[in-house]
Scaffold this motif. Structure first.
Motif: not given
Lengths: 144, 84
Positions: B1-17
């Protein structure tokens, strides 16, 4: 992570035209009283009107399992009729058009959508907050 | 799993395709959303569940070689009541 609580006060200078469009959609067109299908059509109309206020293209809206904004296609998905949710996703569309006040795009969209509800329909806003029906706000001051 | 940034009650994921055509992008949207939800749940369950996902913001960034990176921000909170 610090908790931001004053989302409803972040955009006190929101366009009066936008607020009037929201009021009209809810009180005169009956957004919360009509069927789901009619509600989605009302949101599409509201998007069109708000977009004309700002001179933006109108995003498309479809019913889907999750609430989302797909930036490349300017597409909004909603699972149900929700005023705050549809405004939240619309704000992401505005961000694509370079309208952004807060660096964090989620904070910005929460602030804009919750403020819009607060300033357009203050009594409904108060009632919804009291019943815990606005996500990300703290408990209503003084309790139920 | 590629993690992106994190903020107040959100999480980012990086999904290659693979880079989709416009028509494919419409169909692929559902897969991207489900992949992001699966990543979110693998990190945040059991504290947060599927019903606590409040919104998903999806962008794409072209990569070389016919690939794209989808950046997907998943917003969440403890959902007790439906939002008005």
């Amino acid at each position: 992570m610090s908790v931001i609580q004053d989302y409803h006060l972040m955009f006190s200078d929101l366009s009066s035209n936008t607020l009037e469009i929201i009021r009209h959609t809810v009180t005169e067109r009956g957004l919360w009283r009509v069927s789901k299908e009619e509600g989605f059509d009302l949101i599409r109309e509201m998007y069109e009107k708000i977009s004309s206020v700002y001179g933006f293209p109108t995003p498309s809206l479809i019913e889907d399992s999750y609430e989302y904004y797909f930036i490349p296609l300017e597409r909004i998905g909603l699972p149900k009729v929700s005023l705050v949710s549809c405004l939240h996703e619309y704000r992401h569309h505005m961000q694509k058009m370079s309208r952004k006040r807060f660096e964090d795009v989620e904070v910005d969209a929460r602030g804009w959508s919750i403020s819009a509800f607060h300033y357009a329909l203050p009594e409904d806003f108060d009632s919804a907050w009291r019943r815990g029906r606005i996500w990300y706000l703290p408990p209503y001051p003084g309790g139920e | 799993m590629m993690r992106g940034e994190e903020g107040p009650e959100w999480s980012e994921y990086l999904l290659p395709a693979l880079r989709p055509t416009r028509a494919m992008a419409e169909r692929e949207l559902g897969f991207i959303v489900e992949r992001a939800v699966a990543n979110f749940l693998s990190e945040h369950a059991p504290e947060y569940r599927r019903k606590d996902i409040t919104g998903i913001l999806i962008d794409e960034e072209p990569l070389g070689g016919g690939f794209v990176n989808y950046s997907v921000k998943v917003a969440y909170t403890k959902v007790v009541e439906e939002q008005v």
